[in-house]
Design a protein around this motif. Sequence first.
Motif, mmCIF file in Angstrom:
data_model
loop_
_atom_site.group_PDB
_atom_site.id
_atom_site.type_symbol
_atom_site.label_atom_id
_atom_site.label_comp_id
_atom_site.label_asym_id
_atom_site.label_seq_id
_atom_site.Cartn_x
_atom_site.Cartn_y
_atom_site.Cartn_z
ATOM 1 N N ALA A 90 6.626 -7.483 -14.328
ATOM 2 C CA ALA A 90 7.929 -8.027 -14.695
ATOM 3 C C ALA A 90 9.053 -7.353 -13.906
ATOM 4 C CB ALA A 90 8.163 -7.845 -16.197
ATOM 5 N N TYR A 91 8.836 -6.103 -13.449
ATOM 6 C CA TYR A 91 9.844 -5.413 -12.646
ATOM 7 C C TYR A 91 10.057 -6.101 -11.299
ATOM 8 C CZ TYR A 91 9.572 -1.537 -15.968
ATOM 9 O OH TYR A 91 9.613 -0.766 -17.102
ATOM 10 N N HIS A 92 9.078 -6.880 -10.870
ATOM 11 C CA HIS A 92 9.198 -7.633 -9.612
ATOM 12 C C HIS A 92 9.685 -9.062 -9.867
ATOM 13 C CE1 HIS A 92 7.171 -4.514 -7.276
ATOM 14 N NE2 HIS A 92 6.271 -4.428 -8.241
ATOM 15 N N ASP A 93 10.134 -9.342 -11.098
ATOM 16 C CA ASP A 93 10.537 -10.691 -11.495
ATOM 17 C C ASP A 93 9.371 -11.660 -11.341
ATOM 18 O OD1 ASP A 93 12.085 -12.743 -12.444
ATOM 19 O OD2 ASP A 93 13.220 -13.053 -10.600
ATOM 20 N N LEU A 94 8.176 -11.181 -11.643
ATOM 21 C CA LEU A 94 6.973 -12.002 -11.598
ATOM 22 C C LEU A 94 6.293 -11.980 -12.957
ATOM 23 C CD1 LEU A 94 5.528 -10.884 -8.137
ATOM 24 C CD2 LEU A 94 6.619 -13.080 -8.669
ATOM 25 N N SER A 95 5.423 -12.919 -13.189
ATOM 26 C CA SER A 95 4.751 -13.014 -14.477
ATOM 27 C C SER A 95 3.648 -11.960 -14.597
ATOM 28 C CB SER A 95 4.139 -14.400 -14.649
ATOM 29 O OG SER A 95 3.298 -14.423 -15.795
ATOM 30 N N PRO A 96 3.556 -11.308 -15.762
ATOM 31 C CA PRO A 96 2.410 -10.435 -16.027
ATOM 32 C C PRO A 96 1.100 -11.216 -16.187
ATOM 33 C CG PRO A 96 4.281 -9.831 -17.409
ATOM 34 C CD PRO A 96 4.593 -11.176 -16.805
ATOM 35 N N GLY A 97 1.188 -12.545 -16.162
ATOM 36 C CA GLY A 97 0.000 -13.375 -16.295
ATOM 37 C C GLY A 97 -0.701 -13.576 -14.967
ATOM 38 N N ILE A 98 -0.757 -14.819 -14.500
ATOM 39 C CA ILE A 98 -1.499 -15.119 -13.284
ATOM 40 C C ILE A 98 -0.878 -14.449 -12.057
ATOM 41 C CG2 ILE A 98 -2.255 -17.008 -11.759
ATOM 42 C CD1 ILE A 98 -2.386 -18.740 -14.350
ATOM 43 N N ASP A 99 0.452 -14.310 -12.032
ATOM 44 C CA ASP A 99 1.092 -13.621 -10.896
ATOM 45 C C ASP A 99 0.530 -12.219 -10.699
ATOM 46 O OD1 ASP A 99 2.727 -15.750 -10.291
ATOM 47 O OD2 ASP A 99 4.533 -14.906 -11.230
ATOM 48 N N PHE A 100 0.276 -11.524 -11.800
ATOM 49 C CA PHE A 100 -0.199 -10.134 -11.711
ATOM 50 C C PHE A 100 -1.485 -10.022 -10.913
ATOM 51 C CE2 PHE A 100 -2.907 -6.737 -13.439
ATOM 52 C CZ PHE A 100 -2.094 -5.625 -13.217
ATOM 53 N N GLU A 101 -2.339 -11.045 -10.996
ATOM 54 C CA GLU A 101 -3.625 -10.963 -10.310
ATOM 55 C C GLU A 101 -3.689 -11.768 -9.020
ATOM 56 O OE1 GLU A 101 -6.571 -13.369 -12.929
ATOM 57 O OE2 GLU A 101 -4.990 -12.662 -14.289
ATOM 58 N N THR A 102 -2.589 -12.460 -8.677
ATOM 59 C CA THR A 102 -2.590 -13.251 -7.444
ATOM 60 C C THR A 102 -1.485 -12.858 -6.468
ATOM 61 O OG1 THR A 102 -1.200 -14.983 -8.444
ATOM 62 C CG2 THR A 102 -3.596 -15.269 -8.594
ATOM 63 N N ARG A 103 -0.406 -12.282 -6.945
ATOM 64 C CA ARG A 103 0.712 -11.892 -6.077
ATOM 65 C C ARG A 103 0.814 -10.370 -6.096
ATOM 66 N NH1 ARG A 103 5.628 -15.966 -7.491
ATOM 67 N NH2 ARG A 103 6.473 -14.960 -5.620
ATOM 68 N N LEU A 104 0.136 -9.760 -5.153
ATOM 69 C CA LEU A 104 -0.059 -8.316 -5.139
ATOM 70 C C LEU A 104 0.905 -7.631 -4.178
ATOM 71 C CD1 LEU A 104 -3.968 -8.338 -4.982
ATOM 72 C CD2 LEU A 104 -2.482 -8.614 -6.977
ATOM 73 N N PHE A 105 1.005 -6.313 -4.352
ATOM 74 C CA PHE A 105 1.851 -5.490 -3.482
ATOM 75 C C PHE A 105 1.036 -4.289 -3.003
ATOM 76 C CE2 PHE A 105 4.636 -7.784 -6.291
ATOM 77 C CZ PHE A 105 5.700 -8.170 -5.482
ATOM 78 N N ALA A 106 1.211 -3.942 -1.738
ATOM 79 C CA ALA A 106 0.530 -2.785 -1.161
ATOM 80 C C ALA A 106 1.567 -1.864 -0.527
ATOM 81 C CB ALA A 106 -0.490 -3.231 -0.113
ATOM 82 N N LYS A 107 1.259 -0.561 -0.531
ATOM 83 C CA LYS A 107 2.163 0.443 0.047
ATOM 84 C C LYS A 107 1.473 1.062 1.262
ATOM 85 C CE LYS A 107 3.629 1.261 -4.700
ATOM 86 N NZ LYS A 107 3.614 2.213 -5.834
ATOM 87 N N PRO A 108 1.634 0.452 2.439
ATOM 88 C CA PRO A 108 0.871 0.884 3.616
ATOM 89 C C PRO A 108 1.181 2.305 4.075
ATOM 90 C CG PRO A 108 2.524 -0.757 4.224
ATOM 91 C CD PRO A 108 2.484 -0.719 2.729
ATOM 92 N N ASP A 109 2.317 2.865 3.681
ATOM 93 C CA ASP A 109 2.681 4.229 4.076
ATOM 94 C C ASP A 109 2.188 5.270 3.081
ATOM 95 O OD1 ASP A 109 3.921 3.448 6.398
ATOM 96 O OD2 ASP A 109 5.929 3.371 5.517
ATOM 97 N N ALA A 110 1.295 4.906 2.192
ATOM 98 C CA ALA A 110 0.890 5.809 1.110
ATOM 99 C C ALA A 110 0.406 7.156 1.628
ATOM 100 C CB ALA A 110 -0.192 5.146 0.262
ATOM 101 N N ALA A 111 -0.489 7.165 2.614
ATOM 102 C CA ALA A 111 -1.048 8.429 3.104
ATOM 103 C C ALA A 111 0.020 9.284 3.774
ATOM 104 C CB ALA A 111 -2.195 8.154 4.069
ATOM 105 N N ARG A 112 0.900 8.656 4.549
ATOM 106 C CA ARG A 112 1.971 9.415 5.218
ATOM 107 C C ARG A 112 2.903 10.026 4.180
ATOM 108 N NH1 ARG A 112 7.125 8.684 6.330
ATOM 109 N NH2 ARG A 112 7.128 6.531 5.552
ATOM 110 N N LEU A 113 3.258 9.256 3.160
ATOM 111 C CA LEU A 113 4.133 9.773 2.106
ATOM 112 C C LEU A 113 3.459 10.920 1.359
ATOM 113 C CD1 LEU A 113 5.453 6.362 0.717
ATOM 114 C CD2 LEU A 113 6.785 8.058 2.003
ATOM 115 N N LEU A 114 2.161 10.772 1.098
ATOM 116 C CA LEU A 114 1.444 11.835 0.400
ATOM 117 C C LEU A 114 1.450 13.115 1.215
ATOM 118 C CD1 LEU A 114 -0.342 12.867 -1.898
ATOM 119 C CD2 LEU A 114 -2.309 11.935 -0.669
ATOM 120 N N ARG A 115 1.180 13.010 2.489
ATOM 121 C CA ARG A 115 1.191 14.202 3.348
ATOM 122 C C ARG A 115 2.551 14.898 3.297
ATOM 123 N NH1 ARG A 115 -2.173 15.770 7.343
ATOM 124 N NH2 ARG A 115 -3.320 13.789 7.200
ATOM 125 N N ARG A 116 3.612 14.105 3.334
ATOM 126 C CA ARG A 116 4.956 14.680 3.282
ATOM 127 C C ARG A 116 5.222 15.362 1.946
ATOM 128 N NH1 ARG A 116 9.792 10.512 3.321
ATOM 129 N NH2 ARG A 116 9.240 10.480 1.102
#
Length: 353
Positions: A90-116
Amino acid sequence: MTKLTGRGATLNTASTRFDLPTREVDGDWLDDREAIDGPLPRLKTTVTELAAKTIISRNTSPDVPFDRSINSYNGCEHGCIYCFARPSHAYHDLSPGIDFETRLFAKPDAARLLRRELAARTYTPAPIAMGTNTDPYQPIERQYRLTRQILEVCAEMRHPVTITTKSARVCEDIDLLRQMARDNLVAVQISVTSLDARLSATLEPRASTPAKRLAAIAQLADAGVHVGVNVSPVIPAITDSDLEAILMRAGAAGAVSASWILIRLPHEVAPLFRAWLQTHFPDRADKVMATIQAMRGGKDYDPAFFARMKPQGVWADLIRTRFRLARKRAGIPQKRAVLDCSGFRPPGQLSLF
């Protein structure tokens, strides 16, 4: 309710918690739309990349045994209807229903951020939990490999990690996990909800089958990884009949610890779960909800600290007793993972070793 092949939710209603505008399709044709327009097309999964500023999340909850976690993905293609992380969409203005399992988000900088973040002078090591919100080994991990990259950073810096997943894909990283296990840097929990593959396909449609999860426990145990089974969630009159059998199979596979969690239905999860019940188990929907409410003080869910993770009442006591006896019969020793933080090597100190 509509049954969507390969998806858990039957609804895609918007959240009303944040007073965001909502849209609703209307028209008499809705009742016969498949007869008029033909079968509904299969929903495709889409992934949006997020430019995150930080990757380690902190919490002070007295209910959980960790104070930091990493979630490289928002939303989860596993589609578990009971997932307590659904409301976060809901924080993305998307439905917790079908949107939650079909409209995904990824954080490609995760490893770089973790190292920092691990390099910060004020950083003090403690186990980082992965899989506490959405699954780190959901299907898009095969493409993005963010979990793999995070584990590589943690292995390099000798930083401890815990992983919770319901995917056998965790075994694709068994080379890293074996290496980290030798230094007491990792513990894995495999969630097994049911042994019925057909039931699992409606509850958690894109997660690994129960048989594959049990095989993953065996493979991790053979690799020397501290691996436990999490019988979660327990859903009365739906999955609870498998409790003893799951523990017996997990113990035989090499699980060294076991736990269970009653289904949690915060915010939008409750109406989504009720709709799922009416679609798949209309004959017992009322019984299921009445039993859940009996363990939650008469409510679908009690969000209060301590209460949310500790159901009360006769039904809860019965499940605890069954679990305790079944764990003993299964020979699961209930070893606690005490991971080693003493060897942590932040980036600036790597040259000293």
